[in-house]
Design an enzyme around this catalytic site. Structure first.
Site, PDB file in Angstrom:
ATOM      1  N   ALA A 123       0.838  -1.202   0.000  1.00 30.74           N
ATOM      2  CA  ALA A 123       0.000   0.000   0.000  1.00 30.74           C
ATOM      3  C   ALA A 123       0.872   1.251   0.000  1.00 30.74           C
ATOM      4  CB  ALA A 123      -0.938  -0.028   1.212  1.00 30.74           C
ATOM      5  N   SER A 125       0.683   3.693  -3.201  1.00 31.01           N
ATOM      6  CA  SER A 125       0.067   4.750  -4.019  1.00 31.01           C
ATOM      7  C   SER A 125      -1.083   5.450  -3.305  1.00 31.01           C
ATOM      8  CB  SER A 125      -0.469   4.148  -5.319  1.00 31.01           C
ATOM      9  OG  SER A 125       0.581   3.621  -6.067  1.00 31.01           O
ATOM     10  N   GLU A 126      -1.222   6.702  -3.632  1.00 36.28           N
ATOM     11  CA  GLU A 126      -2.303   7.520  -3.077  1.00 36.28           C
ATOM     12  C   GLU A 126      -2.902   8.361  -4.200  1.00 36.28           C
ATOM     13  OE1 GLU A 126      -0.743   9.839   0.117  1.00 36.28           O
ATOM     14  OE2 GLU A 126      -0.254   8.077   1.338  1.00 36.28           O
ATOM     15  N   THR A 157      -3.371  -3.160  -5.454  1.00 37.00           N
ATOM     16  CA  THR A 157      -3.620  -4.476  -6.060  1.00 37.00           C
ATOM     17  C   THR A 157      -3.813  -5.530  -4.975  1.00 37.00           C
ATOM     18  OG1 THR A 157      -2.350  -3.872  -8.003  1.00 37.00           O
ATOM     19  CG2 THR A 157      -2.632  -6.229  -7.583  1.00 37.00           C
ATOM     20  N   ARG A 239       8.981  -5.059  -9.993  1.00 43.66           N
ATOM     21  CA  ARG A 239       9.377  -4.732 -11.370  1.00 43.66           C
ATOM     22  C   ARG A 239       9.873  -5.980 -12.097  1.00 43.66           C
ATOM     23  NH1 ARG A 239      12.255  -0.683  -9.619  1.00 43.66           N
ATOM     24  NH2 ARG A 239      10.468   0.698  -9.640  1.00 43.66           N
ATOM     25  N   ARG A 264      -6.359 -19.723 -40.384  1.00 45.00           N
ATOM     26  CA  ARG A 264      -7.232 -18.760 -41.054  1.00 45.00           C
ATOM     27  C   ARG A 264      -6.828 -18.651 -42.538  1.00 45.00           C
ATOM     28  NH1 ARG A 264     -11.938 -15.910 -41.603  1.00 45.00           N
ATOM     29  NH2 ARG A 264     -11.583 -13.722 -42.133  1.00 45.00           N
ATOM     30  N   GLY A 336      -7.589  -9.730 -36.848  1.00 45.79           N
ATOM     31  CA  GLY A 336      -8.633  -8.948 -37.511  1.00 45.79           C
ATOM     32  C   GLY A 336      -9.809  -8.681 -36.591  1.00 45.79           C
ATOM     33  N   GLU A 360       4.402  -0.443 -11.498  1.00 41.74           N
ATOM     34  CA  GLU A 360       5.804  -0.626 -11.098  1.00 41.74           C
ATOM     35  C   GLU A 360       6.722   0.320 -11.868  1.00 41.74           C
ATOM     36  OE1 GLU A 360       3.810  -2.780 -10.205  1.00 41.74           O
ATOM     37  OE2 GLU A 360       4.608  -3.451  -8.284  1.00 41.74           O
TER      38      GLU A 360
END
Lengths: 378, 80
Positions: A123, A125-126, A157, A239, A264, A336, A360
């Site tokens: 934890a 990120s803010e 996450t 990372r 295909r 496609g 990361e």
């Protein structure tokens, strides 16, 4: 110089691939649609011991070398980017405790994390602190017997299912790491976050902290080294495993494209006989191999404790995340109209790849670090 | 001690190519190192001198000059 996997590493790679094909690939679309990892997959990961893949056997882990940890993350990432995210953040938390924790912290948490009885998350990120990690605004203030945490963490996450967070807050104006146990964190509110572009099963959450008490013994490392040492060390592992996961996404895109290009038919022949399709396939093959070599080198350097492993991990993640975007983009193009529909997994690979170019450390933060390092070396 | 200083100086020379680093010069004050340097330095110390840098040792005051680094290595590797 010798670049090849040992027999043991090759054996692990084959077993990881079999596991991913049997227990991850069949669930990946469901994870994407339901925005969560299924209980069955979590149980399988735990049974296989993979939640302890990064931990030593003395704490109940698998005791794998870092190259083999990379191979695991490639194969799991080939199956589902969200499941690989679980291995990443759980490992970041576990290794943070292994590196910076007290003997009591290690004894209490690492065997539980290795066995999957406790899920870890990271934890940092803010809402206002992303790349500038030292700028976190969450505060820790001293109180009798410990600290009171106040603030907000976002984009965490596995935050929806984590039992334990390594959480960063300013203590006396200095970034400091704390262990926050969800079961004993009155004042902690976990809010689900849905609606992501890719890696949609990552069970991301926002954490609101309102006078959450953590005891003195839950300070991880020491005051003031939260970002400069704890977070950077955890992020190095993050990372590294994201880079390997990107190879998995790219490999899956390549394999799907090879099958499709052979099956295909247009104008009376498989599209793979078209030289413009062959050009894309060539770029995909060589790009995947290049990314894998960079990751192998980073892993080897980690295994021998070489300080260069840190920058080589930045190089590997930068290239591998761009590679996943290029290769999955080609895969959509080769497929496609089918490549644009959720019934074909390349559509998901394309969305997942973009997430991995941001987490990361974004590509742009990598460019700053890598270029400055190169300029410094002159 | 002098042998260790040579090893430390050689490692630091990667980051201070054009600067002759003095034994008491503050390597963090010179502005050549980035946020990853502390991790790289700790990995170097642990690998080169086969020692463990504990969290409580992670104080820039221990690492800011060649002399302080050499003293730290001496202290951590002293045979009891």
């Amino acid at each position: 110089m010798k670049i090849e996997l040992s027999d043991a590493q090759q054996g692990y790679k084959e077993s990881f691939r079999h596991f991913a094909d049997s227990y991850i690939v069949p669930y990946a679309q469901r994870h994407d649609a339901e925005e969560r990892i299924s209980e069955e997959v979590l149980d399988r990961l735990i049974s296989a011991g993979y939640l302890g893949s990064m931990l030593p056997t003395s704490f109940g882990g698998m005791g794998l070398d870092m190259v083999t940890v990379g191979l695991l993350n490639e194969e799991i990432g080939r199956g589902c980017s969200a499941v690989r995210s679980l291995l990443t953040v759980h490992g970041m938390a576990a290794l943070g405790i292994l590196r910076f924790g007290t003997a009591d912290m290690k004894a209490q948490w690492l065997p539980r994390m290795a066995s999957g009885k406790a899920i870890g998350a990271f934890a940092l990120s803010e809402p206002e602190a992303g790349s500038n990690a030292a700028g976190v605004k969450t505060t820790a203030t001293r109180t009798a017997g410990g600290f009171l945490l106040n603030g907000c963490k976002r984009w965490i996450t596995m935050g929806q299912i984590a039992d334990l967070f390594i959480l960063f807050a300013q203590l006396d104006g200095k970034p400091t790491a704390f262990l926050v146990e969800k079961a004993n964190a009155e004042g902690l509110t976990v809010n689900k976050m849905n609606g992501f572009l890719g890696a949609r099963g990552s069970m991301i959450a926002e954490l609101q902290l309102n006078d959450v008490f953590v005891p003195e013994s839950h300070l991880l490392g020491k005051e003031g080294i939260g970002v400069s040492h704890v977070a950077l060390s955890c992020l190095d592992y993050g990372r590294y495993t994201v880079a390997w996961g990107c190879i998995g996404t790219a490999q899956a895109s390549l394999e799907a494209s090879l099958h499709f290009a052979k099956e295909r038919e247009q104008f009376g022949q498989p599209i793979g006989s078209n030289q413009l399709i062959q050009k894309m396939i060539t770029e995909m093959v060589v790009t995947v191999k290049s990314a894998r070599l960079l990751c192998l080198q980073a892993g080897y350097l980690k295994d021998i404790g070489d300080p260069d492993s840190i920058m080589e991990t930045w190089n590997a993640k930068y290239f591998a995340s761009l590679a996943a975007n290029q290769v999955s983009g080609h895969a959509v193009q080769i497929h496609g109209a089918r490549g644009c529909h959720q019934d074909f997994p390349v559509e998901r690979y394309f969305r997942d790849a973009k997430i991995n170019e941001i987490i990361e450390g974004s590509s742009q933060m990598h460019e700053v670090m890598i270029a400055n390092h190169a300029l410094q070396a002159l | 001690m002098e042998e260790n200083k040579v090893k430390i100086r050689k490692f630091l020379s990667r980051f201070f190519k054009k600067h002759e680093l003095g034994d008491d010069e503050d390597i963090f004050a010179l502005g050549f190192v980035n946020s990853l340097f502390a991790m790289q330095l700790i990995m170097f110390l642990e690998k080169e001198f086969e020692l463990a840098v504990d969290p409580q040792d992670m104080d820039f005051a221990n690492f800011k000059t060649i002399n302080l680094l050499a003293s730290f290595v001496e202290k951590k590797t002293v045979k009891v």
